[in-house]
Scaffold this motif. Structure first.
Motif, PDB file in Angstrom:
ATOM      1  N   ALA A  49       0.831  -1.204   0.000  1.00 10.81           N
ATOM      2  CA  ALA A  49       0.000   0.000   0.000  1.00 10.81           C
ATOM      3  C   ALA A  49       0.869   1.260   0.000  1.00 10.81           C
ATOM      4  CB  ALA A  49      -0.925   0.001   1.219  1.00 10.81           C
ATOM      5  N   ARG A  50       1.932   1.257   0.796  1.00 12.42           N
ATOM      6  CA  ARG A  50       2.838   2.423   0.828  1.00 12.42           C
ATOM      7  C   ARG A  50       3.480   2.667  -0.540  1.00 12.42           C
ATOM      8  NH1 ARG A  50       4.665  -0.071   6.081  1.00 12.42           N
ATOM      9  NH2 ARG A  50       3.534   1.106   7.673  1.00 12.42           N
ATOM     10  N   GLU A  52       2.303   1.844  -3.449  1.00 16.88           N
ATOM     11  CA  GLU A  52       1.295   2.354  -4.387  1.00 16.88           C
ATOM     12  C   GLU A  52       1.000   3.823  -4.116  1.00 16.88           C
ATOM     13  OE1 GLU A  52      -1.394   2.666  -7.509  1.00 16.88           O
ATOM     14  OE2 GLU A  52       0.280   1.305  -7.113  1.00 16.88           O
ATOM     15  N   LEU A  53       0.920   4.222  -2.858  1.00 15.86           N
ATOM     16  CA  LEU A  53       0.722   5.645  -2.547  1.00 15.86           C
ATOM     17  C   LEU A  53       1.859   6.481  -3.125  1.00 15.86           C
ATOM     18  CD1 LEU A  53      -0.557   5.439   1.124  1.00 15.86           C
ATOM     19  CD2 LEU A  53      -1.824   6.371  -0.820  1.00 15.86           C
ATOM     20  N   ARG A  54       3.097   6.039  -2.911  1.00 15.03           N
ATOM     21  CA  ARG A  54       4.256   6.776  -3.458  1.00 15.03           C
ATOM     22  C   ARG A  54       4.190   6.838  -4.981  1.00 15.03           C
ATOM     23  NH1 ARG A  54       7.105   3.463   0.351  1.00 15.03           N
ATOM     24  NH2 ARG A  54       7.431   4.660   2.249  1.00 15.03           N
ATOM     25  N   GLN A  56       1.691   6.997  -6.769  1.00 17.06           N
ATOM     26  CA  GLN A  56       0.661   7.963  -7.144  1.00 17.06           C
ATOM     27  C   GLN A  56       1.007   9.375  -6.662  1.00 17.06           C
ATOM     28  OE1 GLN A  56      -3.168   7.101  -7.731  1.00 17.06           O
ATOM     29  NE2 GLN A  56      -2.836   4.934  -8.107  1.00 17.06           N
ATOM     30  N   ILE A  58       1.781  10.319  -3.517  1.00 12.82           N
ATOM     31  CA  ILE A  58       1.285  10.583  -2.168  1.00 12.82           C
ATOM     32  C   ILE A  58       2.275  10.006  -1.177  1.00 12.82           C
ATOM     33  CG2 ILE A  58      -0.610  10.203  -0.546  1.00 12.82           C
ATOM     34  CD1 ILE A  58      -2.363   9.642  -3.114  1.00 12.82           C
ATOM     35  N   GLU A  59       2.737  10.819  -0.229  1.00  9.70           N
ATOM     36  CA  GLU A  59       3.667  10.328   0.782  1.00  9.70           C
ATOM     37  C   GLU A  59       2.870   9.647   1.896  1.00  9.70           C
ATOM     38  OE1 GLU A  59       7.059   9.175   2.438  1.00  9.70           O
ATOM     39  OE2 GLU A  59       6.859  10.112   0.469  1.00  9.70           O
ATOM     40  N   PRO A  60       3.125   8.362   2.155  1.00  9.63           N
ATOM     41  CA  PRO A  60       2.403   7.655   3.220  1.00  9.63           C
ATOM     42  C   PRO A  60       2.656   8.299   4.576  1.00  9.63           C
ATOM     43  CG  PRO A  60       3.654   6.111   1.882  1.00  9.63           C
ATOM     44  CD  PRO A  60       4.065   7.496   1.463  1.00  9.63           C
TER      45      PRO A  60
END
Length: 62
Positions: A49-50, A52-54, A56, A58-60
């Motif tokens: 999940a982390r 994928e956020l990066r 996109q 987005i910093e987890p």
């Protein structure tokens, strides 16, 4: 040897928990991978999940 767990610092008490249903064959594939890497399934899912956020932009936060 115990499996590695996520050691991300907790802020504000316990983390939220949720249930996830996974097809038995998919679970077996993931378990094989996590056993080989000596990490827990939960740790593997959180790192996924982390990443994928990066990806996109987005910093987890946790």
């Amino acid at each position: 040897m115990p499996k590695l767990k996520d050691r991300t610092p907790k802020v504000g008490g316990r983390s939220t928990a949720f249930q996830l249903r996974i097809h038995p064959e998919l679970h077996a594939q993931i378990k094989s991978l996590t056993d080989r890497e000596n990490i827990t399934l939960a740790c593997w899912l959180k790192e996924l999940a982390r990443r994928e956020l990066r990806r996109q932009g987005i910093e987890p936060r946790g």
